[in-house]
Design an enzyme around this catalytic site. Structure first.
Site, short mmCIF file in Angstrom:
data_model
loop_
_atom_site.label_atom_id
_atom_site.label_comp_id
_atom_site.label_asym_id
_atom_site.label_seq_id
_atom_site.Cartn_x
_atom_site.Cartn_y
_atom_site.Cartn_z
N GLU A 94 0.83 -1.20 0.00
CA GLU A 94 0.00 0.00 0.00
C GLU A 94 0.87 1.25 0.00
OE1 GLU A 94 -3.10 0.02 3.00
OE2 GLU A 94 -3.16 -2.16 2.91
N CYS A 107 3.59 8.23 1.18
CA CYS A 107 3.92 7.31 2.26
C CYS A 107 4.20 5.95 1.62
CB CYS A 107 2.75 7.25 3.24
SG CYS A 107 3.00 6.05 4.56
N CYS A 114 5.20 -7.49 8.01
CA CYS A 114 6.11 -6.97 9.01
C CYS A 114 6.24 -8.01 10.12
CB CYS A 114 5.54 -5.67 9.59
SG CYS A 114 6.59 -4.88 10.82
N CYS A 118 3.57 -5.31 16.56
CA CYS A 118 2.88 -4.31 17.39
C CYS A 118 1.39 -4.65 17.49
CB CYS A 118 3.06 -2.91 16.80
SG CYS A 118 4.79 -2.39 16.71
N CYS A 121 -1.40 -2.85 15.23
CA CYS A 121 -1.10 -2.65 13.81
C CYS A 121 -1.57 -3.81 12.94
CB CYS A 121 0.42 -2.48 13.66
SG CYS A 121 0.92 -2.25 11.95
N CYS A 335 -2.25 2.27 7.12
CA CYS A 335 -1.69 1.17 6.33
C CYS A 335 -2.08 -0.22 6.77
CB CYS A 335 -0.20 1.29 6.35
SG CYS A 335 0.26 1.91 4.78
N1 SAH Z 1 7.50 0.12 11.23
C1 SAH Z 1 7.61 1.53 11.21
C2 SAH Z 1 6.83 2.22 10.11
C3 SAH Z 1 5.49 1.68 9.76
S1 SAH Z 1 4.15 2.00 10.85
C4 SAH Z 1 7.24 2.10 12.57
O1 SAH Z 1 6.86 1.34 13.44
O2 SAH Z 1 7.38 3.30 12.77
C5 SAH Z 1 3.80 3.70 10.69
C6 SAH Z 1 3.25 4.33 11.94
O3 SAH Z 1 1.86 3.99 12.12
C7 SAH Z 1 3.94 3.91 13.22
O4 SAH Z 1 4.10 5.01 14.06
C8 SAH Z 1 2.97 2.90 13.79
O5 SAH Z 1 3.18 2.69 15.14
C9 SAH Z 1 1.65 3.55 13.45
N2 SAH Z 1 0.48 2.68 13.46
C10 SAH Z 1 0.37 1.41 13.04
N3 SAH Z 1 -0.88 0.96 13.21
C11 SAH Z 1 -1.58 1.98 13.75
C12 SAH Z 1 -2.92 2.13 14.17
N4 SAH Z 1 -3.79 1.12 14.08
N5 SAH Z 1 -3.30 3.32 14.67
C13 SAH Z 1 -2.41 4.33 14.79
N6 SAH Z 1 -1.14 4.26 14.42
C14 SAH Z 1 -0.72 3.09 13.92
#
Ligand code: SAH
Length: 350
Positions: A94, A107, A114, A118, A121, A335
């Site tokens: 994406e 972006c 991944c 987390c 996510c 994303c």
């Molecule tokens: N892996 C990298 C970049 C990809 S995630 C990182 O962790 O920074 C991009 C951002 O979106 C990160 O700050 C991540 O923590 C956040 N993110 C992912 N899922 C999310 C969600 N459901 N709500 C809010 N932020 C989210």
């Protein structure tokens, strides 16, 4: 034996020079080919100022991996455009294009899936499929520019994947996209977001590119951070913040801290106070992002009033802190959501 073709868009300018030399071609071909590749050519046939015989030779020895538009969604609210691209092996990634006053920002994804795990996510839910090549990270930008007939001026590596878990390809991408004979986007217009791979942050600091480092912090204590981000068990909060300090003293760049606000988890006045003291002495900006609830996810965003109080408390102590405006809410612009939807659809044959 069948020769493996060179993935030519993943080569830095210097690597392309080496390739051109290895094919016994004159040196001036490097610049011609590089310019074509980075103005978005999708086949050697498009490179009309190269002789036909050379285009044929390139086609035999090299390939340009495709980035095909599989789905395109445009927000009716704010003009944000989201692409699901299909790559040469059928993987989906994406990419989001956002319009700001000063131009377009993109972006980009850095991995298919991944492995960071987390809890809030979507992208990590089915693990890591594979790393993206440098040319595939770039291919998203080029395909979006071509499709929308625009020129992109800012990049955030904040899509699917953990950029520092694909370090070498991401660094090649940065060198390629910054090259004056290519897309030529200045490092100051590029941000890289990480969940906190300390060794990767140190390696990046050594390169001393003036890009903006974004840290997905999301909690100020080990107990809370480990409960939502497994990476914290490997690199705890203190080791991460120390790496940020080293990064800043080496590069002089302000660091951006992302903080997804989660109801009842990291949104209390005590969390704000701990966050403030944790970052003491660092030059930073905090971005508060209401957490985006994922399907069957247990985390939800607090009401806006509570997020505003959290911000106000931070600001009253002297922190530089803003609530990120959400773009593209009507097209699942955060994303991972579309990729998993279309992966599922394709599996069940819709
Ligand atoms: N892996 C990298 C970049 C990809 S995630 C990182 O962790 O920074 C991009 C951002 O979106 C990160 O700050 C991540 O923590 C956040 N993110 C992912 N899922 C999310 C969600 N459901 N709500 C809010 N932020 C989210």
């Amino acid at each position: 034996m069948r020769q493996i073709k060179t993935d030519i868009r993943s080569l830095t300018y210097e690597q392309l020079e080496g390739f051109v030399q290895s094919q016994n071609l004159p040196a001036f071909r490097t610049e011609q080919i590089f310019r074509w590749l980075h103005s978005g050519a999708e086949s050697f046939d498009e490179m009309t100022n190269l002789p036909k015989s050379l285009r044929k030779l390139l086609d035999e020895r090299a390939c340009i991996h495709k980035t095909a538009v599989y789905k395109k969604l445009a927000s009716k609210q704010d003009g944000t455009v989201k692409y699901v691209f299909e790559l040469y092996d059928g993987s989906f990634v994406e990419t989001v294009v956002m319009k700001y006053e000063h131009g377009y920002s993109v972006c980009l994804s850095t991995q298919v899936g991944c492995r960071m795990g987390c809890g809030f996510c979507q992208s990590t839910r089915s693990g890591l499929i594979r790393n993206l090549e440098a040319g595939e990270i770039l291919g998203q930008l080029l395909a979006a520019q071509r499709d929308m007939s625009i020129s992109i001026s800012n990049i955030v590596l904040m899509g699917i994947g953990e950029p520092l878990d694909n370090f070498d390809n991401v660094v090649s991408f940065l060198k390629i996209v910054n090259h004056p004979k290519g897309v030529n986007i200045g490092y100051r217009h590029i941000s890289l977001s990480t969940c906190g791979l300390v060794d990767g942050i140190d390696k990046l600091a050594k390169l001393n590119f003036p890009i903006t480092l974004s840290i997905s912090l999301h909690a100020p204590t080990d107990e809370k951070r480990s409960s939502i981000m497994p990476i914290n068990k490997k690199y705890n909060v203190n080791s991460l913040i120390s790496a940020c300090r080293r990064y800043q003293s080496k590069t002089g760049r302000r660091i951006s801290f992302e903080y997804s606000v989660i109801n009842g988890v990291n949104d209390s006045p005590d969390d704000a106070k701990r966050l403030f003291s944790l970052l003491s002495g660092i030059m930073y900006h905090i971005n508060l992002i209401p957490v985006n609830k994922i399907e069957n996810g247990k985390y939800t965003a607090p009401v806006m009033k509570r997020i505003e109080s959290f911000r106000n408390l931070l600001c009253s102590m002297g922190a530089v802190c803003t609530i990120r405006r959400t773009l593209g809410a009507d097209i699942s612009a955060s994303c991972g959501q579309l990729r998993s939807k279309y992966e599922t659809e394709r599996r069940v044959g819709n």
